[in-house]
Design an enzyme around this catalytic site. Structure first.
Site, PDB file in Angstrom:
ATOM      1  N   HIS A  58      -1.160 -11.423  -9.568  1.00 16.32           N
ATOM      2  CA  HIS A  58      -0.368 -11.286  -8.340  1.00 16.32           C
ATOM      3  C   HIS A  58      -0.297 -12.556  -7.499  1.00 16.32           C
ATOM      4  O   HIS A  58       0.262 -12.533  -6.404  1.00 16.32           O
ATOM      5  CB  HIS A  58      -0.912 -10.146  -7.475  1.00 16.32           C
TER       6      HIS A  58
HETATM    7  C1  UD1 Z   1      -2.408 -10.024  -0.519  1.00 13.01           C
HETATM    8  C2  UD1 Z   1      -3.347 -11.104  -0.008  1.00 13.01           C
HETATM    9  C3  UD1 Z   1      -4.141 -11.659  -1.166  1.00 13.01           C
HETATM   10  C4  UD1 Z   1      -4.844 -10.559  -1.944  1.00 13.01           C
HETATM   11  C5  UD1 Z   1      -3.856  -9.471  -2.332  1.00 13.01           C
HETATM   12  C6  UD1 Z   1      -4.584  -8.301  -2.925  1.00 13.01           C
HETATM   13  C7  UD1 Z   1      -2.630 -12.489   1.914  1.00 13.01           C
HETATM   14  C8  UD1 Z   1      -1.996 -13.763   2.304  1.00 13.01           C
HETATM   15  N1  UD1 Z   1      -2.593 -12.220   0.592  1.00 13.01           N
HETATM   16  O1  UD1 Z   1      -1.516 -10.636  -1.440  1.00 13.01           O
HETATM   17  O2  UD1 Z   1      -5.147 -12.533  -0.669  1.00 13.01           O
HETATM   18  O3  UD1 Z   1      -5.401 -11.119  -3.114  1.00 13.01           O
HETATM   19  O4  UD1 Z   1      -3.165  -9.014  -1.155  1.00 13.01           O
HETATM   20  O5  UD1 Z   1      -3.759  -7.474  -3.671  1.00 13.01           O
HETATM   21  O6  UD1 Z   1      -3.144 -11.785   2.735  1.00 13.01           O
HETATM   22  N2  UD1 Z   1       4.257  -5.085  -1.683  1.00 13.01           N
HETATM   23  C9  UD1 Z   1       4.769  -3.842  -1.935  1.00 13.01           C
HETATM   24  N3  UD1 Z   1       4.005  -2.771  -1.578  1.00 13.01           N
HETATM   25  C10 UD1 Z   1       2.787  -2.869  -0.983  1.00 13.01           C
HETATM   26  C11 UD1 Z   1       2.294  -4.147  -0.724  1.00 13.01           C
HETATM   27  C12 UD1 Z   1       3.038  -5.250  -1.090  1.00 13.01           C
HETATM   28  O7  UD1 Z   1       5.858  -3.690  -2.472  1.00 13.01           O
HETATM   29  O8  UD1 Z   1       2.152  -1.834  -0.699  1.00 13.01           O
HETATM   30  C13 UD1 Z   1       5.054  -6.256  -2.118  1.00 13.01           C
HETATM   31  C14 UD1 Z   1       6.022  -6.768  -1.072  1.00 13.01           C
HETATM   32  O9  UD1 Z   1       7.144  -7.233  -1.731  1.00 13.01           O
HETATM   33  C15 UD1 Z   1       5.260  -7.949  -0.486  1.00 13.01           C
HETATM   34  C16 UD1 Z   1       4.501  -8.473  -1.672  1.00 13.01           C
HETATM   35  O10 UD1 Z   1       4.157  -7.310  -2.423  1.00 13.01           O
HETATM   36  O11 UD1 Z   1       6.121  -8.894   0.079  1.00 13.01           O
HETATM   37  C17 UD1 Z   1       3.266  -9.248  -1.332  1.00 13.01           C
HETATM   38  O12 UD1 Z   1       2.398  -8.518  -0.452  1.00 13.01           O
HETATM   39  P1  UD1 Z   1       1.400  -9.304   0.517  1.00 13.01           P
HETATM   40  O13 UD1 Z   1       0.449  -8.365   1.122  1.00 13.01           O
HETATM   41  O14 UD1 Z   1       2.182 -10.205   1.420  1.00 13.01           O
HETATM   42  O15 UD1 Z   1       0.668 -10.288  -0.469  1.00 13.01           O
HETATM   43  P2  UD1 Z   1      -0.130  -9.971  -1.793  1.00 13.01           P
HETATM   44  O16 UD1 Z   1       0.422 -10.771  -2.900  1.00 13.01           O
HETATM   45  O17 UD1 Z   1      -0.250  -8.508  -1.986  1.00 13.01           O
HETATM   46  N1  UDP Z   2      -7.746  -2.900  -8.608  1.00 14.19           N
HETATM   47  C1  UDP Z   2      -7.396  -1.555  -8.600  1.00 14.19           C
HETATM   48  N2  UDP Z   2      -6.280  -1.176  -9.309  1.00 14.19           N
HETATM   49  C2  UDP Z   2      -5.529  -2.065 -10.011  1.00 14.19           C
HETATM   50  C3  UDP Z   2      -5.896  -3.439  -9.994  1.00 14.19           C
HETATM   51  C4  UDP Z   2      -7.003  -3.832  -9.259  1.00 14.19           C
HETATM   52  O1  UDP Z   2      -8.069  -0.719  -8.003  1.00 14.19           O
HETATM   53  O2  UDP Z   2      -4.557  -1.640 -10.632  1.00 14.19           O
HETATM   54  C5  UDP Z   2      -8.945  -3.301  -7.842  1.00 14.19           C
HETATM   55  C6  UDP Z   2      -9.952  -4.107  -8.616  1.00 14.19           C
HETATM   56  O3  UDP Z   2     -10.843  -3.249  -9.316  1.00 14.19           O
HETATM   57  C7  UDP Z   2     -10.636  -4.887  -7.528  1.00 14.19           C
HETATM   58  C8  UDP Z   2      -9.560  -5.085  -6.479  1.00 14.19           C
HETATM   59  O4  UDP Z   2      -8.519  -4.153  -6.813  1.00 14.19           O
HETATM   60  O5  UDP Z   2     -11.693  -4.120  -6.957  1.00 14.19           O
HETATM   61  C9  UDP Z   2      -9.010  -6.469  -6.544  1.00 14.19           C
HETATM   62  O6  UDP Z   2      -7.879  -6.536  -5.740  1.00 14.19           O
HETATM   63  P1  UDP Z   2      -6.697  -7.559  -5.968  1.00 14.19           P
HETATM   64  O7  UDP Z   2      -6.723  -8.094  -7.341  1.00 14.19           O
HETATM   65  O8  UDP Z   2      -5.473  -6.889  -5.505  1.00 14.19           O
HETATM   66  O9  UDP Z   2      -7.026  -8.689  -4.881  1.00 14.19           O
HETATM   67  P2  UDP Z   2      -8.021  -9.939  -4.861  1.00 14.19           P
HETATM   68  O10 UDP Z   2      -9.372  -9.485  -5.270  1.00 14.19           O
HETATM   69  O11 UDP Z   2      -7.446 -10.971  -5.765  1.00 14.19           O
HETATM   70  O12 UDP Z   2      -7.950 -10.385  -3.448  1.00 14.19           O
END
Ligand code: UD1
Ligand code: UDP
Length: 349
Positions: free
Chosen positions: A200
């Site tokens: 992601h």
């Molecule tokens: C965010 C965090 C990242 C973390 C990740 C965990 C920041 C800057 N980034 O990244 O550190 O590793 O969460 O998963 O805080 N979206 C949906 N539905 C949702 C959520 C997101 O469709 O419920 C889509 C939207 O298009 C959104 C994009 O995902 O613009 C990114 O979401 P965002 O929370 O901005 O960043 P992540 O890549 O999820």
């Molecule tokens: N995770 C989850 N379902 C998924 C993928 C990840 O529950 O389909 C969990 C994973 O086990 C871990 C956490 O999400 O505990 C990690 O989150 P993510 O990769 O979104 O963010 P990051 O750790 O990179 O900030």
């Protein structure tokens, strides 16, 4: 006597997961109030965790949603500030490095509420990552810095932060151990002979050619790849017209609940990821990990071929998967991080 009050700020998937063992650890000692910023909002990125882990519902749901960094962080701050002024907590607890973390920490600092930062001191030394900026800012205004390792302590020391830095291990380890001890994972069987994948990070997903290259590399692996696809990646594939049916070696699945996700990892032959949390979970479950990044905050996992960084050249993924790794059982603590934090919150301040 009235219990002291903690406000915990959550908003993104990994924070719901970290919050669960924290809630269990402090629920008898503190009044715990949770604010959910709404950074993640789809059921499979948010509600599923509260349902399946039977966590308290957040008292406050801010529903901020997806926006640019400034608007998202700023709007969170506006709403969090109103609540904090009303609730007057003794502590604000923030997790990790997302925009929700920074918003909570900035409000707390401006209102002079002590901040406990869980997962403090991590550094990628790459300020292009929004998370790196969030971590640095949060650490510099935190009261209690709860770090997972000696490396994190050293990172903080290098930035002049030495007071109230406590090595408590990693709260995600508490949950992995609880899940194994409760037989949650072993009782959920999936077919074997596959690799598991999650991706992601913007630098892997937000440009068409890069995303295509990563998907083609997964498609060329020697085993089937089960890919739990994050909404950022789902949206990017749609936007770029990358059709799932073009990747016959990849089985795309929706984002999973925590226990199903861990089970997919547990029964896999290895993980390909750019997630922070998943690198650690793979380590604790002794699964070979390939991290599609140029650096990792979790540098200890890179030792003894347990985790390998790969970025530009993705042609050797199969070979790397087949190099044997070694794992150290005590990495990032003993799984009692929540208990230690609960004690520290009672004595420090
Ligand atoms: C965010 C965090 C990242 C973390 C990740 C965990 C920041 C800057 N980034 O990244 O550190 O590793 O969460 O998963 O805080 N979206 C949906 N539905 C949702 C959520 C997101 O469709 O419920 C889509 C939207 O298009 C959104 C994009 O995902 O613009 C990114 O979401 P965002 O929370 O901005 O960043 P992540 O890549 O999820
Ligand atoms: N995770 C989850 N379902 C998924 C993928 C990840 O529950 O389909 C969990 C994973 O086990 C871990 C956490 O999400 O505990 C990690 O989150 P993510 O990769 O979104 O963010 P990051 O750790 O990179 O900030």
């Amino acid at each position: 006597m009235n219990k002291k009050k903690i406000i915990a700020i959550v908003g993104a998937r990994p924070q719901f997961i970290k919050h669960f063992p924290f809630e269990k650890a402090v629920e008898d000692s503190f009044e715990l109030i949770t604010i959910h910023t709404g950074q993640h909002y789809d059921d499979y990125m948010s509600k599923i965790f509260f349902d399946q882990m039977k966590m308290q519902r957040p008292k406050y749901m801010l529903d901020i949603g997806s926006r640019g960094h400034g608007a998202q962080t700023g709007l969170m701050m506006v709403e969090i500030e109103k609540i904090v002024e009303e609730e007057k907590p003794d502590w604000i607890v923030v997790y990790g490095d997302t925009n929700s973390t920074l918003a909570g920490a900035l409000v707390a600092a401006k209102l002079h509420i002590p901040i406990a930062h869980i997962e403090a001191g991590l550094r990628s030394f790459n300020k292009q990552m929004p998370e790196e900026v969030n971590r640095i800012m949060t650490d510099h205004i935190s009261t209690l810095l709860l770090v997972p390792s000696a490396t994190a302590t050293k990172n903080l020391k290098n930035e002049g932060i030495v007071d109230n830095v406590e090595v408590v291990g990693d709260i995600m380890k508490d949950l992995v151990q609880m899940s194994i001890n409760d037989d949650v994972i072993p009782s959920r069987k999936f077919s074997s002979d596959y690799y598991y994948a999650t991706l992601h990070r913007p630098y892997n997903t937000d440009e068409k050619d890069r995303l295509k290259h990563v998907l083609q590399s997964l498609n060329g692996l020697d085993k089937k790849v089960i890919f739990s696809i994050h909404p950022r990646t789902i949206n990017a594939m749609k936007k770029f017209g990358l059709d799932r049916s073009s990747y016959s070696n990849i089985v795309f699945i929706d984002p999973q609940g925590y226990f199903d996700n861990l089970s997919y990892l547990y029964y896999s032959d290895g993980l390909i990821t750019d997630s922070g949390g998943m690198q650690k979970e793979a380590y604790w479950l002794k699964k070979k990990c390939i991290t599609i990044r140029t650096e990792s905050e979790w540098v200890e996992t890179l030792e003894n071929n347990a985790n390998t960084l790969v970025f530009e050249d993705l042609t050797s993924l199969t070979e790397i998967m087949n190099i044997k790794g070694q794992w150290n059982d005590s990495l990032y603590g003993k799984g009692d991080c929540g208990v230690q934090i609960n004690k520290l919150l009672q004595v420090i301040k």
